[in-house]
Scaffold this active site. Structure first.
Site, PDB file in Angstrom:
ATOM      1  N   ASP A 244       0.843  -1.208   0.000  1.00 21.63           N
ATOM      2  CA  ASP A 244       0.000   0.000   0.000  1.00 21.63           C
ATOM      3  C   ASP A 244       0.874   1.253   0.000  1.00 21.63           C
ATOM      4  O   ASP A 244       1.860   1.338   0.744  1.00 21.63           O
ATOM      5  CB  ASP A 244      -0.848  -0.028   1.283  1.00 21.63           C
ATOM      6  CG  ASP A 244      -1.850   1.101   1.346  1.00 21.63           C
ATOM      7  OD1 ASP A 244      -2.696   1.164   0.447  1.00 21.63           O
ATOM      8  OD2 ASP A 244      -1.782   1.918   2.284  1.00 21.63           O
ATOM      9  N   GLU A 304       1.338  -0.597  -5.160  1.00 22.14           N
ATOM     10  CA  GLU A 304       0.392   0.488  -5.451  1.00 22.14           C
ATOM     11  C   GLU A 304       1.237   1.698  -5.848  1.00 22.14           C
ATOM     12  O   GLU A 304       1.619   2.514  -5.011  1.00 22.14           O
ATOM     13  CB  GLU A 304      -0.478   0.823  -4.238  1.00 22.14           C
ATOM     14  CG  GLU A 304      -1.615   1.739  -4.643  1.00 22.14           C
ATOM     15  CD  GLU A 304      -2.173   2.628  -3.538  1.00 22.14           C
ATOM     16  OE1 GLU A 304      -3.196   3.286  -3.793  1.00 22.14           O
ATOM     17  OE2 GLU A 304      -1.592   2.692  -2.447  1.00 22.14           O
TER      18      GLU A 304
HETATM   19  C1  NOJ Z   1      -4.282   3.234  -0.637  1.00 22.21           C
HETATM   20  C2  NOJ Z   1      -5.474   2.354  -0.445  1.00 22.21           C
HETATM   21  O1  NOJ Z   1      -5.753   1.712  -1.665  1.00 22.21           O
HETATM   22  C3  NOJ Z   1      -6.597   3.247   0.012  1.00 22.21           C
HETATM   23  O2  NOJ Z   1      -7.827   2.579   0.019  1.00 22.21           O
HETATM   24  C4  NOJ Z   1      -6.237   3.758   1.380  1.00 22.21           C
HETATM   25  O3  NOJ Z   1      -7.228   4.677   1.807  1.00 22.21           O
HETATM   26  C5  NOJ Z   1      -4.885   4.474   1.371  1.00 22.21           C
HETATM   27  N1  NOJ Z   1      -3.888   3.757   0.624  1.00 22.21           N
HETATM   28  C6  NOJ Z   1      -4.358   4.645   2.767  1.00 22.21           C
HETATM   29  O4  NOJ Z   1      -3.909   3.419   3.258  1.00 22.21           O
END
Ligand code: NOJ
Length: 583
Positions: A244, A304
């Site tokens: 993430d 991500e």
């Molecule tokens: C990316 C995640 O995909 C999202 O859903 C989240 O709110 C943020 N990171 C914070 O962790």
């Protein structure tokens, strides 16, 4: 049971799992059984498993509710493994299911080594892993690296005093003056990225919600603890992680202000250019180390990775392919119209990057593709067209649950119904992300068969027509189209390992390409327009004779009236034509 007993019981479970894998002749992240087609495909190629795999992201709150309390759970996921297998899924990425106060629905973790009781237990999770292994489905966890919950014991200790053992695990700083944060950084979820804490009269940093304090990755103890949590899950049989928010791990040590652009964002805040708190070079050192740990377990790392261009995306693979196996190409998701030239540009850029492409159409933060590409008239046809695109490109696709049904967004109608906090803050400009996180549509009964209790989010009204049970019976459904394309993808060497060559690159309406491997040629022709198209594929440079016979494999509508490459190829509006070409 005291802590020591719990720890040794966990160690015993891990040992049993390891032995089970070893006895079955598999490495730790290698499922024990695969379908015949998958076995033959992977046996013929030396590619690592994740290059041939189809990944499926699921939101545990919304996928399947085994205890009928309105919230999905781990046992629900296990009960649907056969559905996923039949669909053609090889690995599932579960968004965070660790204990959490659920401010950001799991992305605020309060214990990295457990399962939130809302979703089940570690024993349920172990069963999911082992049932997955029986079916050749690997489990990928979500690793929330940048921040913890403010209820995590690490943060509770950290905020307790300036001399606390874990004080330096987070970013504590003096303000510039009374009530003045240390600098001008803005939280991506609204307001200053600094929160003043009265206990020690200092500010702490949070890139996301104030309930998600950023970890201090410059502290070696943080790194060690976080790396160890990945080991904990690898030992339980997890095949990898989706990482993430990797862009945001490090901040400028001097905390320099960010430049401010004109205007205000959707939350009414100044727009800061995040040059001092995102994408710092130190991120790559950490990813290399994390990769070292993953390699000990033959695990895969998916990123991500929000990038502005291909050069930036390339950095996430690492100079020697030693960072992320699979950084997601979100630039692909930003082509929000059916534009062959836009898609060509993105596809050609990623194909020439040298890294293995990772294609995503939508996810729990991105509006559903049915919404974004649908024209309101041909939506089902367009859903098939988009499936044919991202499932036949050279690279690994990551599906999002429900895309295979043509699920739509169901955005909240009133501010008081919004669950996602940014939707409340940004209302009505930004209604948050609830709309793309609604319950999976299993059948046409109440609550789409997700639960007998009221689901945590309302189901999308289209569940009456777009659901697993009904689409299963309709040979022409989006679901059966996905199944056909995924089956072809698992069987055909050109789709698994083939190279990619764009065809007719000047055509403004039709996106066409050639995939080839092991002497097998496959063409994919996608009419991205609402009008019928008739084209001649230009394969003169490809060593393919125009008299080469065509064997249609997957077509939509009434098919195509051509027997050879000489064409013309007549495509219906939004028509799909996938065929093998003999040389
Ligand atoms: C990316 C995640 O995909 C999202 O859903 C989240 O709110 C943020 N990171 C914070 O962790």
């Amino acid at each position: 049971m005291n802590c020591r007993h719990v720890a040794s019981a966990r160690a015993l479970v891990a040992l049993i799992l390891t032995i089970a894998f070893t006895v079955s002749g598999c490495s730790k992240s290698q499922p024990t059984s695969q379908t015949a087609t998958q076995q033959s495909a992977s046996q013929q190629s030396a590619a690592p498993w994740w290059k041939h795999a189809v990944f499926y992201e699921l939101y545990p709150r919304s996928f399947a509710d085994s205890d009928n309390n309105g919230l999905g759970d781990i046992n629900g996921i296990t009960s649907k493994l056969d559905y996923l297998k039949q669909l053609g899924v090889d690995a599932i990425w579960i968004t965070p299911c660790y204990p959490s106060p659920q401010v950001d629905f799991g992305y605020d973790v309060s214990d990295y080594e457990n399962i939130d009781p809302q979703y089940g237990t570690l024993a349920d999770f172990d069963r999911l892993v082992s049932e997955g292994q029986k079916r050749g489905i690997r489990i990928i966890m979500d690793f929330v690296m940048n921040h913890t919950s403010d209820r995590h014991p690490w943060f509770i200790d950290s905020k307790s005093s300036k001399t606390a053992a874990r004080r330096d695990w987070y970013m504590w700083r003096e303000g510039k003056g009374p009530q003045q944060p240390p600098n001008n950084w803005i939280s991506t979820f609204g307001g200053s990225a600094w929160k003043w804490d009265p206990t020690t009269s200092q500010f702490y940093y949070h890139y996301f919600y104030a309930e998600q304090p950023d970890l201090n990755w410059r502290n070696p103890a943080v790194k060690q603890a976080m790396f160890d949590t990945t080991r904990f899950w690898y030992k339980r049989g997890v095949a990898g992680f989706r990482l993430d928010a990797v862009d945001t791990l490090y901040e400028d040590p001097q905390l320099k202000d960010n430049p401010i652009k004109p205007g205000r964002n959707k939350y009414g805040d100044p727009i800061d250019e995040r040059i001092n708190n995102t994408k710092l070079p130190e991120v790559h050192d950490t990813l290399r180390e994390l990769r070292g740990v993953a390699d000990e377990y033959n695990a895969v790392l998916i990123g991500e990775t929000w990038t502005d261009n291909i050069d930036e995306l390339k950095t996430y693979y690492g100079g020697h392919g030693n960072e992320l196996h699979m950084p997601m190409d979100f630039m692909f998701t930003e082509v929000n119209k059916l534009s062959p030239s836009e898609f060509r540009r993105q596809i050609n850029a990623i194909q020439s990057s040298g890294g293995w492409p990772v294609f995503v159409l939508s996810n729990h933060d991105i509006r559903r593709s049915y919404e974004r590409y649908g024209d309101g008239i041909h939506n089902d046809q367009i859903a098939k067209l988009m499936a044919a695109l991202y499932l036949t490109l050279r690279g690994t696709p990551i599906m999002y649950y429900g895309e295979e049904l043509g699920m739509q967004n169901n955005d909240p109608k009133r501010r008081e119904d919004v669950k996602d906090p940014i939707g409340k803050l940004g209302w009505p400009k930004d209604k948050g992300r609830d709309g793309e996180r609604t319950p999976m549509q299993w059948n046409n009964t109440a609550n789409a068969g997700f639960s007998t209790a009221k689901p945590w989010l309302p189901v999308t009204p289209t569940y009456r027509t777009h659901n697993v049970t009904d689409e299963d019976k309709d040979p022409d459904s989006i679901l059966n189209f996905y199944r056909r394309v995924l089956a072809l993808r698992h069987q055909h060497p050109a789709l698994l390992d083939g190279d990619y060559t764009g065809l007719n690159e000047e055509d403004p309406n039709v996106l066409a390409y050639l995939r080839r491997a092991q002497g097998k040629n496959l063409i994919v022709v996608l009419n991205m327009s609402a009008k019928p198209q008739s084209i001649h594929l230009n394969v003169a440079q490809q060593n393919i004779a125009s008299s080469s016979p065509l064997k249609p494999l997957i077509t939509t509508g009434h098919g195509v009236n051509t027997q050879t490459m000489s064409g013309p190829l007549n495509l219906e509006p939004f028509g799909v034509f996938i065929a093998e070409v003999s040389q």
